[in-house]
Scaffold this active site. Structure first.
Site, PDB file in Angstrom:
ATOM      1  CE  LYS A  73      33.353   6.400  -1.565  1.00  0.00           C
ATOM      2  NZ  LYS A  73      33.602   6.945  -0.502  1.00  0.00           N
ATOM      3  CG  ASP A 110      31.472   6.887   2.571  1.00  0.00           C
ATOM      4  OD1 ASP A 110      32.234   5.756   3.052  1.00  0.00           O
ATOM      5  OD2 ASP A 110      31.490   7.173   1.542  1.00  0.00           O
TER       6      ASP A 110
END
Ligand code: ATR
Length: 284
Positions: A73, A110
């Site tokens: 990420k 997210d």
């Protein structure tokens, strides 16, 4: 039945290492099938130190986009030419899309997943209504803190075993976040509207965090970002105390929705219960 693969099939996927356990292919392919979209979603496990080379191969437009999971990420953000403000704030990307000009765009959904899960499983929860405690100071926690501050939380208390890491996250996110040591969790839980576990404690049968959840108000919502197991020791304790709970699977599904839209150009169809499919895959 899934439509056949054709010359027009849109390809997208998820990159992680390991990735075989990922529920994202199950979720996206169920949506594709239900929507009758000529697309496919596959899992990739690039070498841990060759993510940049892996991404470069797709700059030719071979695929539409990628979700990105552990451990990529942070590096995903650094390979992109275009970075959304929310990915910048989270210091991580979970979504890369490939432009026809060879440029890579990074985004982070997210935060949408986190807020969407709270809205779905704790109806009426308002992030602006009071302070929120986030447990942990790793990448997952930083994303959560950034999303909560952006959603208007008046204060986010970052509670971590290693105080210096919590201070670093608070410093990066700016006003609105404060750092607290884990052994002062009771004080940090005082008056909060939610406690969110963003540590890896409690993952896959590991012991959960030993925190005094009873110090949080009875009205506080307790959320765990872990979805394996679906009911973590943290959520089990919260349920025992009679608190409202929100699970990590809901967050996983909610972060997938804007990714699906970005890849296939349509919202996920509402008439397929991907949560039930995912629960079955988790052995629930
Ligand atoms: P991620 O990027 O997935 O968030 P990470 O950077 O490894 O993963 O962060 C893991 C987080 O879980 C950290 O906040 C870690 O606390 P430390 O910063 O003190 O290491 C926390 N964590 C993991 N296991 C823990 C445990 N048993 N007790 C308390 N905190 C724990």
């Amino acid at each position: 039945m899934k439509p056949p693969i054709t010359g027009r099939t849109i390809v997208a996927g998820v990159a992680g290492n390991p990735v075989a356990h990922s529920l994202s292919p199950l979720i996206h392919n169920a949506w594709l099938e239900a929507a009758g979209i000529d697309g496919v979603y596959v899992a990739f496990a690039p070498d841990a130190d060759r993510f940049e080379v892996f991404v470069d191969a797709f700059r030719s437009g071979a695929i539409r986009g990628l979700n990105v999971t552990t451990p990529f990420k942070e590096v995903a953000l650094s390979v992109a030419e275009v970075v959304s403000p929310r990915a910048e704030m989270a210091a991580a990307a979970n979504l890369l899309t490939f432009g026809t000009d060879g440029r890579v765009s990074a985004d982070n959904t997210d935060g949408i997943g986190l807020l969407g899960a709270l809205a779905a499983q704790a109806p009426g929860f308002d992030p602006k209504a009071g302070p929120i405690a986030v447990l942990g100071a790793g990448g997952a926690a930083r994303g959560a803190v950034a999303a909560l501050v952006a959603a208007g939380a008046p204060q986010v208390r970052i509670v971590n075993r290693t105080l210096a890491r919590a201070e670093a996250v608070a410093g990066a996110v700016g006003a609105g976040a404060v750092a607290c040591p884990l052994d002062a969790a009771a004080e940090a839980f005082d008056g909060v509207t939610a406690v969110i576990n963003a540590t890896s404690a409690g993952l896959s049968g590991q012991p959960g965090l030993d925190v005094p959840l009873e110090a949080a108000p009875e009205t506080a919502v307790i959320m765990d970002m872990i979805y394996k197991p679906l009911e973590t020791p943290f959520l089990a304790e919260a349920r025992k105390l009679g608190r409202r709970t929100v699970d990590g699977l809901e967050m996983l599904i909610r972060q997938a929705e804007p990714s699906f839209q970005a890849f296939y150009g349509a919202a996920p169809p509402a008439d397929v219960d991907v949560r039930a499919l995912a629960m079955k895959a988790l052995g629930q």
